[in-house]
Structure formats: structure tokens, C-alpha cells
Design an enzyme around this catalytic site. Structure first.
Site, PDB file in Angstrom:
ATOM      1  N   GLU A 319       0.810  -1.224   0.000  1.00 51.10           N
ATOM      2  CA  GLU A 319       0.000   0.000   0.000  1.00 51.10           C
ATOM      3  C   GLU A 319       0.844   1.276   0.000  1.00 51.10           C
ATOM      4  OE1 GLU A 319      -2.881   0.104   3.146  1.00 51.10           O
ATOM      5  OE2 GLU A 319      -3.552  -1.950   2.801  1.00 51.10           O
ATOM      6  N   GLY A 320       2.164   1.167   0.112  1.00 50.14           N
ATOM      7  CA  GLY A 320       3.016   2.342   0.323  1.00 50.14           C
ATOM      8  C   GLY A 320       3.305   2.577   1.787  1.00 50.14           C
TER       9      GLY A 320
END
Length: 350
Positions: A319-320
């Protein structure tokens, strides 16, 4: 044959003269030389990327989460069903995911894009504006994409990077969301580094031994079809990657073209980074590794890119999220170089 991908121009290097000026300023700040460790190196990198010494604090850091399903999930390579991908896109869009919480702490905005989620209708027109297809193919038995689709996906990533930079982004983070996506990511890394599957296959979302064996078999079969193609990142993305990975590749390469620094996240994003560096040599000079995940392929990819992670917290979410945890550290590096007093300003004699 794969069609010719739109040309990436020569990648400019960060400003070497400004980097030297930043190093000299570090030597004049009110501290022993080298006392801030890697913060000093990071501050020099940001200054060189911005062509400004002292550097400016980031005002519009942006995370783009590339979402896509993969047919190989049907082979039992993940601990979760692929329906989770679409549900998580909705969750991210609503602000309820880990990426949203961490982005708020780090001072970054979040955007999620549906590149290949296995749904008929995207969450919204904006989220689905760059959708390539419903799910990439099962790389264990077929190509992930057609020749036309891989080009379209790379160009979609390029367009997304341009859109963010044109809107004022001064730091970019690519995130991933897709059940089963560590399988094509690991395959890409193995192909680009000429590594054996058993040396690079990890547990992804937490698969058991039987799932690990199925994942290894799928990667082995995909690698067999990519033999002798390690120098062709577009062919690899087409055969054993996926639309989301191809879009991230275009995004990361174009960020370097636009002279915009990037924090890399985990194994999926870093697999795309390996492909982007092969497609646009020199792009890696504009990237730093936010973290090191628990996936063995991630360590291998970072080694090949010659990047050291900023933090190591045994994260494996995607997701980062890992890059966002590292962003406050990067902000601290910028702040110290920009705001600390020099010996002269503090009235301290040589």
C-alpha cells in the site's frame, strides 16, 4: 513480438554541484561532522534532486496506490481471496486503510487507481480512468498481458506520474494493492536478477507451507517461459508481470524523467523499480528505499538497485505503508540541513 513502448528520454542525474554545496553546508552546521549519520546523506540527496541548497521541505508528497488482481491467485498462492482487492480499493478510497492513517501522520496525500481489479465497474470514474483490464492473466499457465495491454499499462503509469507532478507533487510514493501480487513481483525479480525461485519466494500475506509450494511452482513455470528475456523488461512485464506492475514501472521511470524524488515501498513496488531501471537507466538515482520488507526477493532487488532501506520494521503490508513510515525520517533530514544554525551563525569560532 512486443510493440515498441513509447520512448523514455535519457534520465538526468540529480544536481552534482548542489550535492557538493549541501555536503559543505553539512560540515558547517553546529554538530560534529557526520554526527547525524544517514540523515546527512539523505539531505544531500534531496538537495540534489531539488537543485536547491538548503532544500525545501516537501509540501505535496503523494502516494499513488496501484490496484490490480492476478489470475495466479486462483492457484492458491495467497492466504486471502482476490475479492479482497476490490474491497480494499473501497476502503482506501474511504480513508480507512493503513495507507491513509500513515499518510496523515507523514503529511502526504493518497490516491488509489484501479489498473486491473477484477470488477466490472471501478469504484469511481476517477479511480478507473486508467483501467487496463479485469485481472491480469495467470502467469503460471499464460501471459499476464497482451502486447497492446503492457504498452497501455506503462503509458498509464507515465500519465499518472505526469498528472501528479503537474499538480504540484514534490515527492512521490508508489503503493500496491492486489491479492497474489507478490507472486508476479517475485517472478520479475528472479528473472531480472537471474535467481532461482526457492531463493526468493516468501510468504506474502502469510501462506502456509503448501501455499509456499504452490507459489514456488507458479513462479518456476512462469520463469521457464521468460528464459532468455532478462534484458527485455517489457516482455517480462507482459509474460510474468501484470498491468499494475507495468503501470508502476511507467510511473517510476517517468518520475525520474520529471526530476521528482521517489520513496520506494516493498517487494511489489521494488520489482517494478527493477524493470523501470532496465527500461530507463539512471532512474534509480531519483529513488530511495523507504524500508525493507520481510520478503527475501525484496532484499535481492534492493541489492541490485544499490539502495539501502531507511527503516527496517519487518513490515509486509504494501500500500506504500513502509515508505510512509520512512517519510518523516526524510523530512527530518531536510529540516536539519535547512534549519540548523551554522557555526558562524551561532557565533562559534573555528
Amino acid at each position: 513480438m512486443t510493440p515498441q513502448v513509447a520512448y523514455f528520454p535519457d534520465i538526468p542525474a540529480p544536481d552534482a554541484d548542489v550535492a557538493e554545496a549541501a555536503r559543505q553546508r553539512q560540515g558547517q552546521l553546529t554538530k560534529p561532522a557526520g554526527a547525524l549519520g544517514r540523515l546527512e546523506d539523505l539531505s544531500v540527496w534531496v538537495a540534489a534532486c531539488q537543485s536547491a541548497c538548503p532544500p525545501q521541505q516537501f509540501t505535496r508528497a503523494r502516494v499513488v496506490v496501484f490496484a490490480g488482481d492476478h489470475g495466479v491467485a486462483a492457484a492458491g498462492v495467497s492466504a486471502y481471496p482476490r475479492e479482497v482487492t476490490a474491497a480494499m480499493v473501497t476502503n482506501i478510497a474511504a480513508g480507512g486503510a493503513a495507507v491513509n492513517v500513515l499518510a496523515e501522520i507523514a503529511g502526504a496525500g493518497v490516491r488509489v487507481v484501479d489498473i486491473a481489479v477484477d470488477t466490472e465497474e471501478p469504484e469511481s470514474a476517477a479511480i478507473g480512468a486508467h483501467k487496463i483490464r479485469r485481472s491480469s492473466g495467470n502467469i503460471g499457465v499464460e501471459d499476464a498481458l497482451s502486447p497492446e495491454e503492457v504498452v497501455a499499462a506503462i503509458d498509464a503509469g507515465r500519465a499518472i506520474a505526469d498528472d501528479e507532478v503537474d499538480s504540484g507533487a514534490d515527492l512521490l510514493i508508489a503503493g500496491d494493492m492486489g491479492i497474489g501480487n507478490t507472486t508476479p513481483a517475485t517472478t520479475l525479480i528472479a528473472a531480472l536478477t537471474d535467481s532461482e525461485p526457492v531463493a526468493v519466494v516468501g510468504r506474502g500475506t502469510g501462506i502456509d507451507d503448501a501455499g509456499w509450494a504452490r507459489k514456488t511452482a507458479a513462479i518456476r513455470d512462469a520463469l521457464y517461459r521468460t528464459r532468455r528475456l532478462s534484458a527485455d523488461p517489457v516482455a517480462l512485464l507482459r509474460i510474468c508481470g501484470g498491468a499494475d506492475l507495468a503501470a508502476m514501472t511507467g510511473f517510476l521511470a517517468q518520475a525520474a524523467v520529471r526530476r521528482t524524488p521517489v520513496l520506494l515501498d516493498g517487494v511489489v513496488v521494488t520489482a517494478a523499480a527493477l524493470a523501470a531501471e532496465t527500461l530507463a537507466p539512471g532512474a534509480k538515482l531519483w529513488w530511495r528505499a523507504g524500508h525493507r520488507s520481510t520478503e527475501p526477493a525484496h532484499t535481492l532487488a534492493l541489492r541490485h538497485l544499490e539502495l539501502d532501506p531507511i527503516v527496517e520494521l519487518d513490515m509486509r503490508l504494501g500500500e506504500g505503508s513502509g515508505a510512509l513510515v520512512a517519510l518523516p525520517v526524510l523530512r527530518a533530514a531536510v529540516a536539519t540541513l535547512a534549519s540548523m544554525a551554522t557555526f558562524a551563525e551561532a557565533g562559534i569560532e573555528d
